[in-house]
Scaffold this motif. Sequence first.
Motif, PDB file in Angstrom:
ATOM      1  N   HIS A  93      91.207  21.761  41.900  1.00 43.99           N
ATOM      2  CA  HIS A  93      92.008  22.098  40.722  1.00 43.99           C
ATOM      3  C   HIS A  93      91.837  21.108  39.571  1.00 43.99           C
ATOM      4  CE1 HIS A  93      93.832  24.492  43.903  1.00 43.99           C
ATOM      5  NE2 HIS A  93      94.315  25.277  42.961  1.00 43.99           N
ATOM      6  N   SER A  94      90.862  20.232  39.674  1.00 45.31           N
ATOM      7  CA  SER A  94      90.520  19.303  38.585  1.00 45.31           C
ATOM      8  C   SER A  94      91.707  18.473  38.106  1.00 45.31           C
ATOM      9  CB  SER A  94      89.904  20.071  37.406  1.00 45.31           C
ATOM     10  OG  SER A  94      88.738  20.756  37.818  1.00 45.31           O
ATOM     11  N   ASP A  95      92.553  18.073  39.062  1.00 45.16           N
ATOM     12  CA  ASP A  95      93.700  17.253  38.675  1.00 45.16           C
ATOM     13  C   ASP A  95      93.858  15.997  39.532  1.00 45.16           C
ATOM     14  OD1 ASP A  95      94.493  18.511  41.008  1.00 45.16           O
ATOM     15  OD2 ASP A  95      96.136  19.642  40.093  1.00 45.16           O
ATOM     16  N   VAL A  96      92.898  15.705  40.388  1.00 47.66           N
ATOM     17  CA  VAL A  96      92.935  14.505  41.226  1.00 47.66           C
ATOM     18  C   VAL A  96      91.525  13.937  41.339  1.00 47.66           C
ATOM     19  CG1 VAL A  96      93.348  13.561  43.525  1.00 47.66           C
ATOM     20  CG2 VAL A  96      94.914  15.268  42.602  1.00 47.66           C
ATOM     21  N   VAL A  97      91.390  12.643  41.110  1.00 46.33           N
ATOM     22  CA  VAL A  97      90.133  11.947  41.358  1.00 46.33           C
ATOM     23  C   VAL A  97      90.259  11.202  42.683  1.00 46.33           C
ATOM     24  CG1 VAL A  97      88.558  10.134  40.555  1.00 46.33           C
ATOM     25  CG2 VAL A  97      89.612  11.698  38.903  1.00 46.33           C
ATOM     26  N   ALA A  98      89.415  11.544  43.647  1.00 45.55           N
ATOM     27  CA  ALA A  98      89.513  10.923  44.973  1.00 45.55           C
ATOM     28  C   ALA A  98      88.226  11.174  45.750  1.00 45.55           C
ATOM     29  CB  ALA A  98      90.717  11.472  45.741  1.00 45.55           C
ATOM     30  N   GLY A  99      88.120  10.551  46.916  1.00 48.82           N
ATOM     31  CA  GLY A  99      86.935  10.719  47.747  1.00 48.82           C
ATOM     32  C   GLY A  99      87.277  10.618  49.213  1.00 48.82           C
ATOM     33  N   ALA A 100      86.282  10.821  50.057  1.00 40.33           N
ATOM     34  CA  ALA A 100      86.493  10.723  51.506  1.00 40.33           C
ATOM     35  C   ALA A 100      85.166  10.437  52.186  1.00 40.33           C
ATOM     36  CB  ALA A 100      87.111  12.003  52.057  1.00 40.33           C
ATOM     37  N   LEU A 101      85.258   9.822  53.324  1.00 39.44           N
ATOM     38  CA  LEU A 101      84.103   9.506  54.155  1.00 39.44           C
ATOM     39  C   LEU A 101      84.467   9.864  55.585  1.00 39.44           C
ATOM     40  CD1 LEU A 101      82.056   6.212  53.993  1.00 39.44           C
ATOM     41  CD2 LEU A 101      83.010   6.985  56.147  1.00 39.44           C
ATOM     42  N   ILE A 102      83.625  10.639  56.261  1.00 38.99           N
ATOM     43  CA  ILE A 102      83.899  11.084  57.630  1.00 38.99           C
ATOM     44  C   ILE A 102      82.775  10.599  58.538  1.00 38.99           C
ATOM     45  CG2 ILE A 102      84.320  13.053  59.139  1.00 38.99           C
ATOM     46  CD1 ILE A 102      84.675  13.601  55.445  1.00 38.99           C
ATOM     47  N   CYS A 103      83.142   9.962  59.631  1.00 39.43           N
ATOM     48  CA  CYS A 103      82.171   9.366  60.552  1.00 39.43           C
ATOM     49  C   CYS A 103      82.106  10.133  61.858  1.00 39.43           C
ATOM     50  CB  CYS A 103      82.554   7.915  60.860  1.00 39.43           C
ATOM     51  SG  CYS A 103      82.618   6.861  59.406  1.00 39.43           S
ATOM     52  N   ALA A 104      80.897  10.270  62.380  1.00 41.69           N
ATOM     53  CA  ALA A 104      80.726  10.899  63.686  1.00 41.69           C
ATOM     54  C   ALA A 104      81.177   9.977  64.802  1.00 41.69           C
ATOM     55  CB  ALA A 104      79.260  11.285  63.894  1.00 41.69           C
ATOM     56  N   ASP A 105      81.040   8.658  64.602  1.00 44.39           N
ATOM     57  CA  ASP A 105      81.350   7.665  65.628  1.00 44.39           C
ATOM     58  C   ASP A 105      82.659   6.950  65.311  1.00 44.39           C
ATOM     59  OD1 ASP A 105      80.263   5.961  67.997  1.00 44.39           O
ATOM     60  OD2 ASP A 105      80.803   4.474  66.470  1.00 44.39           O
ATOM     61  N   GLN A 106      83.543   6.863  66.279  1.00 47.72           N
ATOM     62  CA  GLN A 106      84.848   6.236  66.092  1.00 47.72           C
ATOM     63  C   GLN A 106      84.715   4.766  65.699  1.00 47.72           C
ATOM     64  OE1 GLN A 106      88.017   7.737  66.446  1.00 47.72           O
ATOM     65  NE2 GLN A 106      88.856   5.807  65.648  1.00 47.72           N
ATOM     66  N   ALA A 107      83.822   4.036  66.362  1.00 52.54           N
ATOM     67  CA  ALA A 107      83.669   2.607  66.087  1.00 52.54           C
ATOM     68  C   ALA A 107      83.203   2.359  64.657  1.00 52.54           C
ATOM     69  CB  ALA A 107      82.698   1.983  67.085  1.00 52.54           C
ATOM     70  N   VAL A 108      82.272   3.183  64.189  1.00 52.81           N
ATOM     71  CA  VAL A 108      81.806   3.060  62.808  1.00 52.81           C
ATOM     72  C   VAL A 108      82.947   3.370  61.851  1.00 52.81           C
ATOM     73  CG1 VAL A 108      80.219   3.975  61.063  1.00 52.81           C
ATOM     74  CG2 VAL A 108      79.421   3.576  63.396  1.00 52.81           C
TER      75      VAL A 108
END
Length: 435
Positions: A204-219
């Motif tokens: 909706h072009s009203d929030v600037v944010a990001g995310a990172l998703i890892c396959a490995d729990q330790a990483v």
Amino acid sequence: MSQRHFATIAARAGIAQDTAHDAVTPPMYLTTTYRLKALGQAGAYDYSRSNNPTRDLLAEALAELEGGAKAIVTNTGMSACLLALQLLTPADTLVIPHDCYGGSYRLFTNLAERKHSFKLVIVNFQQKDWVSQIEAAQPAMIWLETPSNPLLQITDIRAVCQLAKKLTARVVVDNTFLSPVLQQPLALGADIVVHSTTKYINGHSDVVAGALICADQAVGDELKWWANCLGITGAAFDAYMTLRGLRTLLPRMQQHQTNAERIVAFLQQQPLVSNVYYPGLVDHPGHAIAKAQQQGFGAMLSFDLAVDPVFLQDFLDALQCFTLAQSLGGIESLICHPGSMTHASMDASAQATAGIGPTLLRLSVGIEAIDDLLADLAHGFAVLESASRAGRPQSAPATNQASAKASGPSASGAIDSKQGFSQSLPLNPALTALW
């Protein structure tokens, strides 16, 4: 991977999980700090830079959607990229694609050249010898962006991941253009997925944010530590708004794609369009790979206008439904000129190498009524045809026309300079310093 369908995961993100009052829609925790029961007895939360219930709900939903072990929500898409790079040392080599997003390119090149954070090798994954190029580089990390921004080129994620495994390298995939609904890189062998959640995930072009998703729990745990250490975790309000947008991700993507397919067909019939870049076209070089690794072709597309660059502004001024703006992935339709906007941080040589020409335009197709979008583009092309036949741009001041034509496309097809092109399509002075 979760056994639930994507629509269910997205629609029920955070729903009916309130432990305080059993609210169906989860509350937003704006608190910065939390009460400790006693010395040395911290609960699950103590300070919101480290952990926040609202942000955690979003992270859990994104991890489930991408099939990952852990997700970290950051304050921008670029900080998600920066976070992934914390796994590298100055002795390590990072491989990036030659045509990645301009902001990512700026980050990678400056960290390598000015900070010596890692060694950098740029590879064209569309060339037949990309395997030997990567083997020669012996990277610790390979960065992929598929479809690429802005030319929608496709990279075979599974093939790269198989090579990376032999080289003991990690693979990071920017999945912003498709979202987890249309592509799941972790299932294809990737180690990390990054998103600018500003785009389709929020929508909706009203929030600037990001995310990172890892396959490995330790990483994931290591990168969460770095996110807290660097202070780049996302705000509670931003997470709350992104959760709200996430719940309609699937129906939005369906409408985005339906509209995009109609627009691609329309553009193919326009005499003033020389090239259309969209993986859904059967003659697109990456069509077969995209069909195999994606669940749809997305709603991003680009095209070259077959006119002198001085007429671009006439076309842009004629549009009402397509707004000239940065970013993408919102419910509204946007049009962008990559050479002077999203990829302005690339010099002329880098733009030419990436195939970014002076009349390349990128569309982020929204969810408006398709008849209105098509009519808007038709009007734009009618105005463009009239201006080009007259041989005089209607939107550019007469004093600028001669110099603007002189600064037109070079032999390579790249923009010669920001200053030259600005005479036909001015840059925002407030942003040039940032580029």
